[in-house]
Motif scaffolding. Structure first.
Motif, PDB file in Angstrom:
ATOM      1  N   LYS A  41     -17.967   4.058  18.102  1.00  0.00           N
ATOM      2  CA  LYS A  41     -16.888   4.074  17.056  1.00  0.00           C
ATOM      3  C   LYS A  41     -17.060   3.017  15.801  1.00  0.00           C
ATOM      4  N   THR A  42     -18.395   2.404  15.951  1.00  0.00           N
ATOM      5  CA  THR A  42     -18.439   1.346  15.062  1.00  0.00           C
ATOM      6  C   THR A  42     -19.628   1.681  13.939  1.00  0.00           C
ATOM      7  N   LEU A  43     -19.260   1.532  12.730  1.00  0.00           N
ATOM      8  CA  LEU A  43     -20.192   1.444  11.494  1.00  0.00           C
ATOM      9  C   LEU A  43     -20.948   0.198  11.232  1.00  0.00           C
ATOM     10  N   HIS A  44     -22.316   0.177  11.358  1.00  0.00           N
ATOM     11  CA  HIS A  44     -23.097  -1.042  11.414  1.00  0.00           C
ATOM     12  C   HIS A  44     -23.424  -0.869   9.649  1.00  0.00           C
ATOM     13  N   LEU A  45     -22.896  -1.730   8.771  1.00  0.00           N
ATOM     14  CA  LEU A  45     -23.384  -1.665   7.311  1.00  0.00           C
ATOM     15  C   LEU A  45     -24.411  -2.955   7.289  1.00  0.00           C
ATOM     16  N   TYR A  46     -25.294  -2.438   6.941  1.00  0.00           N
ATOM     17  CA  TYR A  46     -26.795  -3.463   6.825  1.00  0.00           C
ATOM     18  C   TYR A  46     -27.004  -3.690   5.196  1.00  0.00           C
ATOM     19  N   ASP A  47     -26.621  -3.061   4.421  1.00  0.00           N
ATOM     20  CA  ASP A  47     -26.737  -3.428   3.040  1.00  0.00           C
ATOM     21  C   ASP A  47     -26.214  -2.294   2.232  1.00  0.00           C
ATOM     22  N   ILE A  48     -25.606  -2.907   0.816  1.00  0.00           N
ATOM     23  CA  ILE A  48     -25.467  -2.082  -0.117  1.00  0.00           C
ATOM     24  C   ILE A  48     -26.063  -2.466  -1.393  1.00  0.00           C
ATOM     25  N   VAL A  49     -26.897  -1.612  -1.892  1.00  0.00           N
ATOM     26  CA  VAL A  49     -27.750  -2.030  -2.987  1.00  0.00           C
ATOM     27  C   VAL A  49     -27.053  -1.517  -4.305  1.00  0.00           C
ATOM     28  N   SER A  50     -26.832  -2.527  -5.311  1.00  0.00           N
ATOM     29  CA  SER A  50     -26.128  -1.894  -6.489  1.00  0.00           C
ATOM     30  C   SER A  50     -26.559  -2.721  -7.606  1.00  0.00           C
ATOM     31  N   LYS A  51     -26.518  -1.947  -8.664  1.00  0.00           N
ATOM     32  CA  LYS A  51     -26.889  -2.599 -10.065  1.00  0.00           C
ATOM     33  C   LYS A  51     -25.519  -3.188 -10.833  1.00  0.00           C
ATOM     34  N   LYS A  52     -24.233  -2.881 -10.166  1.00  0.00           N
ATOM     35  CA  LYS A  52     -23.311  -3.288 -10.759  1.00  0.00           C
ATOM     36  C   LYS A  52     -22.199  -3.527  -9.913  1.00  0.00           C
ATOM     37  N   GLU A  53     -20.891  -4.253 -10.094  1.00  0.00           N
ATOM     38  CA  GLU A  53     -20.111  -4.408  -9.086  1.00  0.00           C
ATOM     39  C   GLU A  53     -19.323  -3.163  -8.553  1.00  0.00           C
ATOM     40  N   ILE A  54     -19.043  -3.037  -7.189  1.00  0.00           N
ATOM     41  CA  ILE A  54     -18.568  -1.854  -6.613  1.00  0.00           C
ATOM     42  C   ILE A  54     -17.108  -2.170  -6.032  1.00  0.00           C
ATOM     43  N   GLU A  55     -16.594  -0.932  -5.611  1.00  0.00           N
ATOM     44  CA  GLU A  55     -15.453  -1.103  -4.965  1.00  0.00           C
ATOM     45  C   GLU A  55     -15.725  -0.513  -3.494  1.00  0.00           C
ATOM     46  N   ILE A  56     -15.500  -1.376  -2.482  1.00  0.00           N
ATOM     47  CA  ILE A  56     -15.944  -1.283  -1.086  1.00  0.00           C
ATOM     48  C   ILE A  56     -15.286  -0.098  -0.420  1.00  0.00           C
ATOM     49  N   GLU A  57     -13.932   0.155  -0.552  1.00  0.00           N
ATOM     50  CA  GLU A  57     -13.262   1.257   0.243  1.00  0.00           C
ATOM     51  C   GLU A  57     -13.629   2.592  -0.028  1.00  0.00           C
ATOM     52  N   PRO A  58     -13.952   3.115  -1.328  1.00  0.00           N
ATOM     53  CA  PRO A  58     -14.760   4.436  -1.505  1.00  0.00           C
ATOM     54  C   PRO A  58     -15.697   4.715  -0.836  1.00  0.00           C
ATOM     55  N   ILE A  59     -16.640   3.548  -0.870  1.00  0.00           N
ATOM     56  CA  ILE A  59     -17.980   3.667  -0.088  1.00  0.00           C
ATOM     57  C   ILE A  59     -17.776   3.720   1.244  1.00  0.00           C
ATOM     58  N   LEU A  60     -16.955   2.917   2.046  1.00  0.00           N
ATOM     59  CA  LEU A  60     -16.802   3.096   3.387  1.00  0.00           C
ATOM     60  C   LEU A  60     -16.435   4.321   3.920  1.00  0.00           C
ATOM     61  N   ILE A 103     -27.476   2.511  -3.267  1.00  0.00           N
ATOM     62  CA  ILE A 103     -28.223   2.578  -1.864  1.00  0.00           C
ATOM     63  C   ILE A 103     -27.507   2.100  -1.006  1.00  0.00           C
ATOM     64  N   VAL A 104     -27.218   2.564   0.434  1.00  0.00           N
ATOM     65  CA  VAL A 104     -26.571   2.055   1.490  1.00  0.00           C
ATOM     66  C   VAL A 104     -27.417   2.145   2.422  1.00  0.00           C
ATOM     67  N   VAL A 105     -27.700   1.142   3.434  1.00  0.00           N
ATOM     68  CA  VAL A 105     -28.164   1.339   4.790  1.00  0.00           C
ATOM     69  C   VAL A 105     -27.226   0.971   5.763  1.00  0.00           C
ATOM     70  N   PHE A 106     -27.377   1.998   6.577  1.00  0.00           N
ATOM     71  CA  PHE A 106     -26.201   1.936   7.614  1.00  0.00           C
ATOM     72  C   PHE A 106     -26.553   2.701   8.901  1.00  0.00           C
ATOM     73  N   LYS A 107     -25.551   2.457  10.028  1.00  0.00           N
ATOM     74  CA  LYS A 107     -26.006   3.127  11.110  1.00  0.00           C
ATOM     75  C   LYS A 107     -24.486   3.269  11.984  1.00  0.00           C
ATOM     76  N   GLN A 108     -24.404   4.527  12.483  1.00  0.00           N
ATOM     77  CA  GLN A 108     -22.935   4.609  13.290  1.00  0.00           C
ATOM     78  C   GLN A 108     -23.291   4.691  14.709  1.00  0.00           C
ATOM     79  N   GLU A 109     -22.789   3.729  15.421  1.00  0.00           N
ATOM     80  CA  GLU A 109     -22.918   3.733  16.872  1.00  0.00           C
ATOM     81  C   GLU A 109     -21.631   3.736  17.466  1.00  0.00           C
TER      82      GLU A 109
END
Length: 293
Positions: free
Chosen positions: A217-236, A209-215
């Protein structure tokens, strides 16, 4: 003071709870009745209040959660919803309630902390709280082409989505092993209801689950909710659009293979911390916004 009745943890008392919500709306413009009715007001949120003629006229609330600091869990108590009705100010009610919270929890918690607006910065040092400067973290990030992804928008007003979100965050791992919070799902759901109802998404392939907002040219990333370790670049890559040039993390990121910068964070509120039993609060962190009371 004998005119005032002290009550705590009265969430199931309709009269006191609704009065509490009325005072919070008067003071902060926020209400708690929907929060309670949807089942998000748990035993981890404990109001300490003075009552006058069945009305809540002063309050200090305790949010019981855990810090994760360098992979180690610490018991933490976040103070919030400090308020006094205008007709009862200047009588020491907040001071008495703060002392009651300290007396009840100091012997079992590693940290107590709060976020104070800049009008009351001289109040909390009286109780041994010290200011801690936060940092904000960011990275330059851009995508070259639009991704075809299964980005599912979640609706907090939908019973099925609400249940999915709450159960998911209840089983989450820390968003950061460097610094984050756990057992703060009640505060997270408050943000979902009142702050970010239009900004909650599910990525099926990554199962996050990702909570984010694009304003702009800036992406504000408020939280990434995961049950396991993640790779951030594919999500971004999947949540960015072609206008994205920068990502701001509203928590303390701890990602490998991503160049992240930081600078002092100047917000509307100041973080105060009181440590117990030789614990020390880490420098250069950002408290997760989604668990800030």
């Amino acid at each position: 003071m004998s005119r005032f009745r002290f009550e705590k943890d009265y969430k199931h008392n309709d009269t006191f709870r609704k009065s509490y919500s009325e005072l919070s709306h008067l003071t902060f413009g926020i209400e708690f009745e929907e929060y309670y009715q949807k089942g998000f007001w748990s035993d981890s949120y404990v109001p300490f209040s003075y009552i006058y003629q069945d009305k809540v006229i002063a309050n200090v609330s305790a949010n019981l959660l855990h810090f994760v600091i360098q992979g180690e869990e610490k018991k933490a108590l976040q103070i919030g919803t400090v308020m006094t009705h205008p007709d009862f100010q200047k009588r020491g009610l907040s001071t008495n309630l703060m002392n009651k919270v300290l007396a009840e929890y100091s012997h079992v918690y590693d940290f107590m902390y709060l976020f104070a607006n800049k009008d009351v910065l001289d109040f909390y040092p009286k109780f041994g709280f010290e200011t801690s400067n936060e940092h904000i973290f960011f990275t330059n990030f851009a995508v070259n082409k639009k991704q075809n992804i299964n980005l599912i928008k979640l609706d907090i007003a939908n019973i099925k989505d609400k249940k999915f979100i709450y159960e998911f965050i209840s089983d989450r791992i820390p968003v950061s092993e460097t610094f984050s919070t756990l057992h703060s799902q009640g505060i997270f759901m408050f943000y979902c209801l009142n702050v970010f109802p239009q900004n909650i998404y599910y990525l099926a392939e990554e199962d996050v689950i990702v909570v984010f907002k694009q304003e702009q040219k800036t992406l504000h990333l408020y939280d990434i909710v995961s049950k396991k370790e993640i790779e951030i670049e594919p999500i971004l890559t999947k949540i960015s659009d072609l206008s994205t040039e920068k990502v701001i993390f509203h928590y303390t990121p701890a990602y490998r293979n991503l160049q992240i910068e930081s600078k002092p964070f100047i917000g509307n509120e100041v973080l105060f911390v009181k440590a117990f039993r030789n614990n020390s609060f880490p420098p250069n962190i950002k408290h997760p916004l989604m668990s800030q009371a």
